[in-house]
Write an enzyme that holds these catalytic residues in place. Structure first.
Site, PDB file in Angstrom:
ATOM      1  N   ASP A   1    -109.850  89.459 -32.819  1.00  0.00           N
ATOM      2  CA  ASP A   1    -108.644  89.243 -33.603  1.00  0.00           C
ATOM      3  C   ASP A   1    -108.776  88.064 -34.559  1.00  0.00           C
ATOM      4  O   ASP A   1    -109.742  87.301 -34.506  1.00  0.00           O
ATOM      5  CB  ASP A   1    -107.437  89.031 -32.684  1.00  0.00           C
ATOM      6  CG  ASP A   1    -107.771  88.199 -31.455  1.00  0.00           C
ATOM      7  OD1 ASP A   1    -108.546  87.237 -31.588  1.00  0.00           O
ATOM      8  OD2 ASP A   1    -107.257  88.498 -30.365  1.00  0.00           O
TER       9      ASP A   1
ATOM     10  N   ASN B   1     -98.755  86.889 -20.367  1.00  0.00           N
ATOM     11  CA  ASN B   1     -97.887  88.062 -20.278  1.00  0.00           C
ATOM     12  C   ASN B   1     -98.681  89.356 -20.139  1.00  0.00           C
ATOM     13  O   ASN B   1     -98.141  90.452 -20.302  1.00  0.00           O
ATOM     14  CB  ASN B   1     -96.955  88.138 -21.492  1.00  0.00           C
ATOM     15  CG  ASN B   1     -97.723  88.253 -22.814  1.00  0.00           C
ATOM     16  OD1 ASN B   1     -98.952  88.310 -22.824  1.00  0.00           O
ATOM     17  ND2 ASN B   1     -96.994  88.283 -23.920  1.00  0.00           N
TER      18      ASN B   1
ATOM     19  N   GLU C   1     -99.804  92.882 -27.421  1.00  0.00           N
ATOM     20  CA  GLU C   1     -98.687  92.356 -26.657  1.00  0.00           C
ATOM     21  C   GLU C   1     -97.991  93.463 -25.851  1.00  0.00           C
ATOM     22  O   GLU C   1     -98.126  94.646 -26.160  1.00  0.00           O
ATOM     23  CB  GLU C   1     -97.678  91.697 -27.606  1.00  0.00           C
ATOM     24  CG  GLU C   1     -98.240  90.558 -28.446  1.00  0.00           C
ATOM     25  CD  GLU C   1     -98.343  89.241 -27.672  1.00  0.00           C
ATOM     26  OE1 GLU C   1     -98.166  89.243 -26.450  1.00  0.00           O
ATOM     27  OE2 GLU C   1     -98.602  88.213 -28.318  1.00  0.00           O
TER      28      GLU C   1
END
Length: 242
Positions: A67, A136, A143
Site C-alpha cells: 500500500d 481492527n 479495513e
C-alpha cells in the site's frame, strides 16, 4: 496454517526473517510482497544483517508493496516508499527499479489501481506475501466492511487506523485520509503468506482472524482459506489463544 509462538518481538522478527530469507535462498528471483508499519521493522533489520554477513543476495529479487498513502510523494518522510528505502532497500543489493509501491501521486484512483494490478500480474505473481495485522483486523489497508475488496483499490482510512498511524506524523491532522492498497484477491493469490503479529493490543484481532468466522468485518479472517499461511506471533499477541 502453521502458527509459531515466540517469546517477544525480537524473537518474532528473527523467526519471520528466517522464513522470508529461506524464500530468497530457494528462489533467488522470487517476488516478495512487502509490508510497512512497526511490525516488520525488526524483520527488515535481520535481513539487512544477513545481507551484510554475506548470507543473502537480493540482486534478482522483485518486490511489490501492499500500500501507499494517497497524496504523498515517494520522498515524503512518511511515505511507504521512503519507509522501505530507509529500513531495507538502501541497505541491501536489491535493484530499486524492481521495487514497486502504489503511485500515491496519481489522483485518478481508478487508473492508479488498474496500473498496480497490471504491474503485479506482469511480475508473474507474488511468491511470499508479508503481512502485519491491524488492531481492527485489517491487512494492508483493507479495513472492516460489508464485502471483501478484490483488487487494488482506494480506501478511506478508519478512525482507528488514523489513530494508530498518527504517531508517525507531527499531528493527527497530517495523517492522510485515503490510501491505495492491494485487495484481498491480490493478497490471497500469493503462493505463501507470512503474517507477523506483536503486542497485547493485537490479541483480540489475532484470535478473531485465526479462530473466528471468515467475514469482511475481520479482513484477516480470510487467511483461513489460504493453503499456505505461516503466522509468527509473540506471547502478548497470543495471550487469548490456548
Amino acid at each position: 496454517m502453521n502458527i509459531y509462538k515466540t517469546k517477544n518481538y525480537d524473537e518474532m522478527s528473527r523467526r519471520a526473517a528466517a522464513i522470508l530469507s529461506a524464500q530468497v535462498i530457494l528462489k533467488p528471483d522470487c517476488v516478495l510482497g512487502l509490508a510497512t508499519g512497526s511490525s516488520p521493522v525488526g524483520l527488515y533489520e535481520c535481513l539487512v544483517k544477513q545481507y551484510q554477513n554475506g548470507e543473502l543476495d537480493f540482486s534478482k529479487v522483485t518486490s511489490v508493496n501492499l500500500d501507499e498513502y494517497k497524496g504523498l510523494a515517494p520522498d515524503h518522510p512518511q511515505s511507504y516508499r521512503k519507509f522501505m528505502d530507509s529500513h531495507l532497500f538502501d541497505h541491501i543489493n536489491i535493484d530499486k527499479t524492481h521495487t514497486f509501491v502504489p503511485n500515491g501521486l496519481e489522483e485518478d484512483s481508478d487508473k492508479a489501481c488498474r496500473d498496480y494490478d497490471l504491474l503485479i500480474e506482469q511480475t508473474g505473481g507474488v511468491d511470499l506475501q508479508l503481512l502485519g495485522l491491524g488492531n481492527n483486523g485489517h491487512i494492508g489497508f483493507n479495513e472492516p466492511g460489508e464485502t471483501f475488496q478484490c483488487g487494488t483499490h482506494c480506501i478511506e482510512l478508519t478512525q482507528s487506523t488514523i489513530e494508530a498511524n498518527k504517531r508517525f506524523f507531527a499531528s493527527e491532522a497530517e495523517v492522510p485520509r485515503y490510501a491505495y492498497t492491494m485487495g484481498i484477491r491480490s493478497i490471497m493469490c500469493a503462493k505463501k503468506i507470512l503474517l507477523i503479529v506483536s503486542g497485547k493490543a493485537k490479541a483480540e484481532a489475532l484470535k478473531a482472524a485465526l479462530y473466528g468466522p471468515v467475514t469482511p468485518k475481520v479482513p484477516a479472517s480470510v487467511l483461513q482459506l489460504h493453503p499456505d499461511v505461516a503466522v509468527v506471533a509473540d506471547e502478548e499477541a497470543m495471550q487469548l489463544i490456548s
